[in-house]
Write an enzyme that holds these catalytic residues in place. Structure first.
Site, short mmCIF file in Angstrom:
data_model
loop_
_atom_site.label_atom_id
_atom_site.label_comp_id
_atom_site.label_asym_id
_atom_site.label_seq_id
_atom_site.Cartn_x
_atom_site.Cartn_y
_atom_site.Cartn_z
N HIS A 209 5.41 8.92 -7.20
CA HIS A 209 5.56 7.70 -7.99
C HIS A 209 5.20 7.83 -9.47
CE1 HIS A 209 1.24 7.47 -7.65
NE2 HIS A 209 1.22 6.46 -8.49
N1 UDP Z 1 -1.13 4.16 -0.13
C1 UDP Z 1 -0.90 3.21 0.86
N2 UDP Z 1 0.40 3.03 1.29
C2 UDP Z 1 1.45 3.73 0.80
C3 UDP Z 1 1.19 4.71 -0.20
C4 UDP Z 1 -0.11 4.88 -0.66
O1 UDP Z 1 -1.83 2.57 1.34
O2 UDP Z 1 2.58 3.51 1.21
C5 UDP Z 1 -2.51 4.35 -0.60
C6 UDP Z 1 -3.02 5.76 -0.45
O3 UDP Z 1 -3.54 5.96 0.84
C7 UDP Z 1 -4.07 5.84 -1.54
C8 UDP Z 1 -3.53 4.94 -2.61
O4 UDP Z 1 -2.54 4.13 -1.99
O5 UDP Z 1 -5.30 5.30 -1.10
C9 UDP Z 1 -2.95 5.76 -3.71
O6 UDP Z 1 -2.36 4.93 -4.61
P1 UDP Z 1 -1.24 5.41 -5.62
O7 UDP Z 1 -0.64 6.65 -5.13
O8 UDP Z 1 -0.37 4.22 -5.85
O9 UDP Z 1 -2.05 5.64 -6.98
P2 UDP Z 1 -2.93 6.82 -7.56
O10 UDP Z 1 -3.92 7.24 -6.54
O11 UDP Z 1 -2.01 7.93 -7.96
O12 UDP Z 1 -3.59 6.22 -8.74
#
Ligand code: UDP
Length: 361
Positions: A209
């Site tokens: 993403h």
């Molecule tokens: N996550 C979720 N459902 C999904 C995809 C991700 O619950 O379909 C959770 C994942 O387990 C993690 C968090 O979202 O805890 C990660 O968020 P994201 O990837 O949006 O952001 P980043 O961590 O890169 O800031």
């Protein structure tokens, strides 16, 4: 009673904030008012997390979303200012590195309200990442900087933060607590996964993403080529972030990997528990893979979570399909040691205690 305002707006922030919010309610030393900026708004990107993680409903929803970075951050600030004036909090708490983080910190700072930044000190040293800009600026105007790792502490020292009037505290990573909390519930509702036709130990879990991967057609195609070549060996399941879905539609990218709607946190933990490996550009997911004892391929050129790479539990593969497949093959067969504790002991409690002490001063 002293009052904190938590400003949040994006999926990973709901997950982290749930840990502290639970502690605030059970200990009762101070109160919390939640302000949702509206950055993520779909049921499966926002509300499901409030329900599942039992986060109290936000008192305010600023409903700012679907805008370019400048307009989004600016409108959040404009709408946040009267809320802070009305509520007069003793501390504003922000998480991570999104536009909601920066907007919350900037408005509070200019009103002379102290700011606590959870997940401080992380750096990719890639200023083309909007998240990098948000985290550097937020760190600089925060009073309490809660660092998840020693590397994060070192990053701040290197930038001269030791000479500023603020407090840096090595707490460990709060996400460790969110995963621990949910691990207890594993298997309670495995029906969702059965419906997906998945069997334990038979699939790879992927998420993509980051703006750097979704804004370029060439790069996104290249990543999907890599996922395709992995899926020739093993099923790949990809809960699709709305931004990635939009980019796939725009670039007319078709894929045979199993693309599904974003899932709730419980299902995600179940998928992490049952998968063989994770392929991701998400910061949070790299660590969650580690907490579940799974290796990850990081579809980026750099990572903020260097200790995982140094321990051989994550590999940086960029967007090169051949590198993705070769690293998948290598990590699949390698003996990996997950026994080292990389992210601290009870980070949530440590952060809570520091905030409580700060508010009592
Ligand atoms: N996550 C979720 N459902 C999904 C995809 C991700 O619950 O379909 C959770 C994942 O387990 C993690 C968090 O979202 O805890 C990660 O968020 P994201 O990837 O949006 O952001 P980043 O961590 O890169 O800031």
């Amino acid at each position: 009673m002293k009052k904190i305002i938590t400003v949040l707006g994006a999926r990973p922030q709901f997950i982290k904030a749930a840990v502290l919010s639970r502690l605030i309610r059970s200990r009762g030393d101070f109160s919390e008012v939640i302000v949702h900026t509206g950055q993520h708004y779909d049921d499966n990107m926002s509300e499901i997390f409030f329900r599942e993680l039992e986060i109290p409903d936000p008192t305010y929803n600023l409903e700012v979303n679907g805008k370019a970075h400048g307009a989004m951050t600016g409108q959040m600030m404009e709408k946040l200012e009267p809320v802070l004036r009305e509520e007069e909090p003793d501390l504003v708490v922000v998480y991570g590195d999104t536009n909601s983080t920066l907007a919350g910190a900037l408005v509070a700072r200019k009103m002379n309200i102290p700011v606590a930044h959870i997940e401080a000190g992380l750096r990719s040293y890639n200023m083309r990442m909007p998240e990098e800009v948000n985290r550097i600026l937020t760190d600089r105007i925060s009073d309490l900087l809660f660092c998840p790792t020693e590397q994060a502490m070192r990053n701040l020292e290197k930038e001269g933060f030791g000479g500023f009037d603020l407090k840096m505290i090595l707490t460990g990573d709060i996400m460790k607590d969110s995963v621990s909390f949910f691990k207890k519930r594993l298997g309670e509702d495995a029906e969702g996964l059965k419906r997906l036709g998945l069997e334990e130990g038979s699939f790879v879990l992927a998420t993509i993403h980051r703006q750097e991967n979704t804004e370029s057609e060439e790069q996104l195609r290249s990543i999907f080529n890599g996922l395709e070549s992995i899926s020739a060996d093993m099923k790949v399941v990809l809960p699709l972030h709305p931004r990635t879905r939009a980019a796939m539609n725009e670039f007319k990218i078709q894929s045979s990997v199993k693309c599904i709607e974003p899932v709730g946190y419980g299902d995600m933990q179940q998928l992490l528990h049952q998968c063989v490996m994770v392929v991701t550009d998400s910061g949070g997911l790299q660590k969650e893979a580690y907490f579940h004892g799974k290796p990850s391929l990081v579809v980026r050129e750099e990572t903020e979570w260097l200790e995982l790479v140094e321990a051989g539990l994550a590999r940086l593969v960029g967007s090169d399909p051949e590198k993705m497949k070769a690293s998948f093959d290598a990590l699949r067969t390698q003996e990996l040691d997950f026994s080292r504790d990389l992210y601290g002991k009870e980070p949530g409690t440590r952060i809570y205690d520091e905030i409580a002490a700060y508010l009592k001063r």
